[in-house]
Design a protein around this motif. Structure first.
Motif, PDB file in Angstrom:
ATOM      1  N   LEU A  35       5.884   2.078   2.481  1.00 36.47           N
ATOM      2  CA  LEU A  35       5.350   2.493   1.185  1.00 36.47           C
ATOM      3  C   LEU A  35       4.698   3.867   1.292  1.00 36.47           C
ATOM      4  O   LEU A  35       3.761   4.063   2.075  1.00 36.47           O
ATOM      5  CB  LEU A  35       4.325   1.460   0.708  1.00 36.47           C
ATOM      6  CG  LEU A  35       4.960   0.195   0.132  1.00 36.47           C
ATOM      7  CD1 LEU A  35       3.992  -0.971   0.192  1.00 36.47           C
ATOM      8  CD2 LEU A  35       5.435   0.444  -1.302  1.00 36.47           C
ATOM      9  N   VAL A  36       5.207   4.799   0.508  1.00 36.72           N
ATOM     10  CA  VAL A  36       4.575   6.125   0.447  1.00 36.72           C
ATOM     11  C   VAL A  36       3.679   6.155  -0.785  1.00 36.72           C
ATOM     12  O   VAL A  36       3.889   5.401  -1.742  1.00 36.72           O
ATOM     13  CB  VAL A  36       5.614   7.269   0.362  1.00 36.72           C
ATOM     14  CG1 VAL A  36       6.318   7.463   1.687  1.00 36.72           C
ATOM     15  CG2 VAL A  36       6.613   7.029  -0.739  1.00 36.72           C
ATOM     16  N   GLU A  37       2.693   7.035  -0.757  1.00 41.43           N
ATOM     17  CA  GLU A  37       1.695   7.076  -1.821  1.00 41.43           C
ATOM     18  C   GLU A  37       2.310   7.365  -3.191  1.00 41.43           C
ATOM     19  O   GLU A  37       1.739   7.005  -4.233  1.00 41.43           O
ATOM     20  CB  GLU A  37       0.609   8.106  -1.498  1.00 41.43           C
ATOM     21  CG  GLU A  37      -0.379   7.668  -0.412  1.00 41.43           C
ATOM     22  CD  GLU A  37       0.124   7.864   1.018  1.00 41.43           C
ATOM     23  OE1 GLU A  37       1.296   8.264   1.213  1.00 41.43           O
ATOM     24  OE2 GLU A  37      -0.669   7.609   1.956  1.00 41.43           O
ATOM     25  N   SER A  38       3.487   8.017  -3.204  1.00 40.14           N
ATOM     26  CA  SER A  38       4.129   8.348  -4.485  1.00 40.14           C
ATOM     27  C   SER A  38       4.970   7.188  -5.037  1.00 40.14           C
ATOM     28  O   SER A  38       5.562   7.321  -6.111  1.00 40.14           O
ATOM     29  CB  SER A  38       5.024   9.571  -4.291  1.00 40.14           C
ATOM     30  OG  SER A  38       5.955   9.297  -3.248  1.00 40.14           O
ATOM     31  N   HIS A  39       5.005   6.055  -4.329  1.00 39.11           N
ATOM     32  CA  HIS A  39       5.768   4.893  -4.814  1.00 39.11           C
ATOM     33  C   HIS A  39       5.217   4.489  -6.191  1.00 39.11           C
ATOM     34  O   HIS A  39       4.002   4.519  -6.410  1.00 39.11           O
ATOM     35  CB  HIS A  39       5.588   3.730  -3.814  1.00 39.11           C
ATOM     36  CG  HIS A  39       6.394   2.510  -4.142  1.00 39.11           C
ATOM     37  ND1 HIS A  39       6.021   1.606  -5.127  1.00 39.11           N
ATOM     38  CD2 HIS A  39       7.545   2.032  -3.618  1.00 39.11           C
ATOM     39  CE1 HIS A  39       6.926   0.635  -5.182  1.00 39.11           C
ATOM     40  NE2 HIS A  39       7.858   0.870  -4.271  1.00 39.11           N
ATOM     41  N   PRO A  40       6.103   4.101  -7.141  1.00 42.26           N
ATOM     42  CA  PRO A  40       5.605   3.691  -8.468  1.00 42.26           C
ATOM     43  C   PRO A  40       4.593   2.546  -8.356  1.00 42.26           C
ATOM     44  O   PRO A  40       4.704   1.707  -7.461  1.00 42.26           O
ATOM     45  CB  PRO A  40       6.854   3.212  -9.198  1.00 42.26           C
ATOM     46  CG  PRO A  40       8.011   3.692  -8.403  1.00 42.26           C
ATOM     47  CD  PRO A  40       7.560   4.013  -7.018  1.00 42.26           C
ATOM     48  N   ARG A  41       3.638   2.558  -9.276  1.00 43.27           N
ATOM     49  CA  ARG A  41       2.604   1.518  -9.236  1.00 43.27           C
ATOM     50  C   ARG A  41       2.867   0.461 -10.307  1.00 43.27           C
ATOM     51  O   ARG A  41       3.400   0.775 -11.372  1.00 43.27           O
ATOM     52  CB  ARG A  41       1.222   2.137  -9.476  1.00 43.27           C
ATOM     53  CG  ARG A  41       0.826   3.185  -8.451  1.00 43.27           C
ATOM     54  CD  ARG A  41      -0.490   3.825  -8.853  1.00 43.27           C
ATOM     55  NE  ARG A  41      -0.451   4.163 -10.263  1.00 43.27           N
ATOM     56  CZ  ARG A  41      -1.526   4.242 -11.044  1.00 43.27           C
ATOM     57  NH1 ARG A  41      -2.721   4.051 -10.545  1.00 43.27           N
ATOM     58  NH2 ARG A  41      -1.406   4.528 -12.316  1.00 43.27           N
ATOM     59  N   SER A  42       2.439  -0.765 -10.026  1.00 42.29           N
ATOM     60  CA  SER A  42       2.493  -1.818 -11.049  1.00 42.29           C
ATOM     61  C   SER A  42       1.543  -2.930 -10.640  1.00 42.29           C
ATOM     62  O   SER A  42       1.106  -2.985  -9.491  1.00 42.29           O
ATOM     63  CB  SER A  42       3.912  -2.383 -11.186  1.00 42.29           C
ATOM     64  OG  SER A  42       4.271  -3.054 -10.005  1.00 42.29           O
ATOM     65  N   ALA A  43       1.232  -3.789 -11.598  1.00 38.16           N
ATOM     66  CA  ALA A  43       0.328  -4.907 -11.274  1.00 38.16           C
ATOM     67  C   ALA A  43       0.830  -6.157 -11.953  1.00 38.16           C
ATOM     68  O   ALA A  43       1.328  -6.106 -13.077  1.00 38.16           O
ATOM     69  CB  ALA A  43      -1.079  -4.584 -11.750  1.00 38.16           C
ATOM     70  N   THR A  44       0.702  -7.285 -11.236  1.00 37.02           N
ATOM     71  CA  THR A  44       1.156  -8.548 -11.818  1.00 37.02           C
ATOM     72  C   THR A  44      -0.001  -9.506 -12.047  1.00 37.02           C
ATOM     73  O   THR A  44       0.202 -10.633 -12.462  1.00 37.02           O
ATOM     74  CB  THR A  44       2.181  -9.235 -10.883  1.00 37.02           C
ATOM     75  OG1 THR A  44       1.591  -9.316  -9.589  1.00 37.02           O
ATOM     76  CG2 THR A  44       3.488  -8.487 -10.815  1.00 37.02           C
ATOM     77  N   ASN A  45      -1.230  -9.076 -11.727  1.00 37.14           N
ATOM     78  CA  ASN A  45      -2.383  -9.965 -11.952  1.00 37.14           C
ATOM     79  C   ASN A  45      -3.590  -9.086 -12.303  1.00 37.14           C
ATOM     80  O   ASN A  45      -3.599  -7.882 -12.012  1.00 37.14           O
ATOM     81  CB  ASN A  45      -2.648 -10.812 -10.700  1.00 37.14           C
ATOM     82  CG  ASN A  45      -2.874  -9.939  -9.479  1.00 37.14           C
ATOM     83  OD1 ASN A  45      -3.914  -9.297  -9.352  1.00 37.14           O
ATOM     84  ND2 ASN A  45      -1.898  -9.884  -8.587  1.00 37.14           N
ATOM     85  N   PRO A  46      -4.621  -9.689 -12.924  1.00 37.80           N
ATOM     86  CA  PRO A  46      -5.770  -8.877 -13.376  1.00 37.80           C
ATOM     87  C   PRO A  46      -6.475  -8.145 -12.235  1.00 37.80           C
ATOM     88  O   PRO A  46      -6.953  -7.023 -12.420  1.00 37.80           O
ATOM     89  CB  PRO A  46      -6.688  -9.911 -14.040  1.00 37.80           C
ATOM     90  CG  PRO A  46      -5.749 -10.980 -14.507  1.00 37.80           C
ATOM     91  CD  PRO A  46      -4.680 -11.067 -13.448  1.00 37.80           C
ATOM     92  N   TYR A  47      -6.555  -8.746 -11.041  1.00 39.30           N
ATOM     93  CA  TYR A  47      -7.191  -8.040  -9.920  1.00 39.30           C
ATOM     94  C   TYR A  47      -6.460  -6.725  -9.651  1.00 39.30           C
ATOM     95  O   TYR A  47      -7.053  -5.650  -9.604  1.00 39.30           O
ATOM     96  CB  TYR A  47      -7.193  -8.912  -8.650  1.00 39.30           C
ATOM     97  CG  TYR A  47      -7.560  -8.110  -7.424  1.00 39.30           C
ATOM     98  CD1 TYR A  47      -8.872  -7.678  -7.219  1.00 39.30           C
ATOM     99  CD2 TYR A  47      -6.591  -7.717  -6.498  1.00 39.30           C
ATOM    100  CE1 TYR A  47      -9.197  -6.886  -6.116  1.00 39.30           C
ATOM    101  CE2 TYR A  47      -6.915  -6.936  -5.403  1.00 39.30           C
ATOM    102  CZ  TYR A  47      -8.220  -6.524  -5.216  1.00 39.30           C
ATOM    103  OH  TYR A  47      -8.535  -5.732  -4.139  1.00 39.30           O
TER     104      TYR A  47
END
Ligand code: NAD
Ligand code: WQD
Length: 336
Positions: free
Chosen positions: A138-150
């Motif tokens: 994983l490089v820092e420019s990898h797209p971000r996403s979240a699947t839970n509130p934390y």
């Protein structure tokens, strides 16, 4: 008045180890912690390790009046912000508590810093912001996403920091994305002390080794990984603590910068490899059974560590044998 580093959540797992590393690097630490997931004994234990007592204030990062007083009474040069809630499963049951503590808590702190004209901030982000990896490492420019509130709360705070930096470029901000912190201080005096049933692999394994729990459930053995079990980038908490000292130095020397960096080792290990390493470190057998996959888990995740080395001159030095040995020393000392 000597200048201090404010460490929110400094009585917790990663914060306490970082206070040790800070003191040993010559910094004075001031801990602010509401003790919702830690104990005040930790402050004494840190002093036993380092020979220096950190200032400790019991209080909440959402208490604006307390923060105002604290910044007025102490010469604070930077803030390391660890305070927050961190259990993924709990966050799906109690999302408001997570957004309130992690997001509102962070904005309260940033507001107080702004008023006090303290502009150096190191934030505990997480590799969870990468979601399900599209490409490893994983490089820092990898797209971000979240699947839970934390995870979402970490994403939102990362974005808030981006906006703050854009509005006033004098801010010196480091967003540190931790992979899987494990282990304990080699003295056995401080370590991870989960309340109730541990959510994470390493403390669970340690409690099976010490006889507090009968059997580990291995969540899935049919992942697309070499042995079918989940692969993670485990990092020794003292290496992580040194990463914070490096990030703090970097912030304090910069003119104003926004740095986002992975803190991991760059190597992934499977659940079965971790069990074996813990058996070797402890001399105990870890009973386990294969169970269903845990909802929301990913197959594999490890860090690209190039930027951490280039920007901070930091890299992890300890391996899984050190992580297991120190986690076991801490666990066996606690459960006697
Ligand atoms: P921890 O629970 O051991 O430490 C957090 C500390 O913050 C605790 O001592 C708790 O009492 C304190 N705290 C919580 N809310 C507070 C508030 N409102 N005001 C003041 N104090 C408060 O957790 P940790 O493992 O040391 O994690 C530290 C940070 O690192 C967290 O922000 C967490 O999300 C992040 N992080 C942790 C991991 C991990 O696996 N441990 C991984 C990535 C990121
Ligand atoms: C590791 C591996 C499990 C427990 C979590 C958060 C993440 C970050 C770090 C804060 C996985 C397996 C686990 C068990 C098992 N925290 N496992 N039996 O899930 O990588 O990350 O902590 O930011 O946000 O999600 O860590 O230690 O829970 O799991 O088989 O009883 O161990 O499936 O493969 P995870 P973990």
């Amino acid at each position: 008045m000597a200048s201090k580093i404010l460490v929110t959540g400094g009585a917790g797992f990663i914060g306490s180890h970082t206070v040790v590393a800070l003191q040993q690097a010559g910094y004075d630490a001031l801990i602010l912690d509401n003790l919702c997931n830690s104990s005040v004994d930790v402050v004494d234990r840190i002093a036993r390790i380092t020979g220096a007592r950190a200032d400790f204030i019991e209080g909440d990062i959402r208490d604006a009046a307390l923060l105002k007083r604290l910044f007025a009474q102490h010469d604070i040069s930077a803030v390391l912000h660890f305070a927050g809630l961190k259990a993924v499963g709990e966050s799906t049951r109690l999302p408001l508590a997570y957004y309130d503590n992690n997001v509102h808590g962070s904005t309260c702190l940033l507001q107080a810093m702004r008023e006090a004209e303290v502009r150096s901030f190191v934030f505990s982000s997480s590799a969870t912001v990468y979601g399900d990896p599209q490409k490893l490492p994983l490089v820092e420019s990898h797209p971000r996403s979240a699947t839970n509130p934390y995870g979402h709360s970490k994403l939102v705070v990362e974005d808030i920091l981006e906006s703050v930096h854009r509005s006033e470029p004098g801010w010196r901000i480091a967003r540190l994305r931790y992979f899987n912190p494990v282990g304990a201080h080699p003295s056995g005096l401080i370590g991870e002390a989960p309340q109730g049933v541990p959510n994470n692999l390493m403390p669970y394994v340690a409690q099976v080794a010490s006889g507090q729990r009968p059997c580990l459930q291995v969540f899935g053995s049919d992942y697309d990984t070499p042995d079918g079990t989940g692969v993670r980038d485990y990092i020794h908490v003292m290496d992580l603590a040194q990463g914070h000292v490096a990030a703090l130095r970097h912030c304090l020397q910069s003119e104003g910068e926004m740095l986002t960096v992975n803190l991991g080792t760059g190597t992934g290990y499977s659940v079965l490899q971790m069990i074996k390493a813990f058996e070797e470190a402890s001399g105990r057998t870890i009973a386990y059974e294969v169970a269903a996959r845990r909802p929301g888990d990913i197959a594999a995740c490890w860090a690209d560590t190039t930027l951490a080395w280039k920007a901070l001159g930091w890299r992890a030095e300890k391996g899984i044998a050190d992580m297991c040995r120190d986690a076991w020393r801490w666990e066996s000392g606690r459960s006697q």
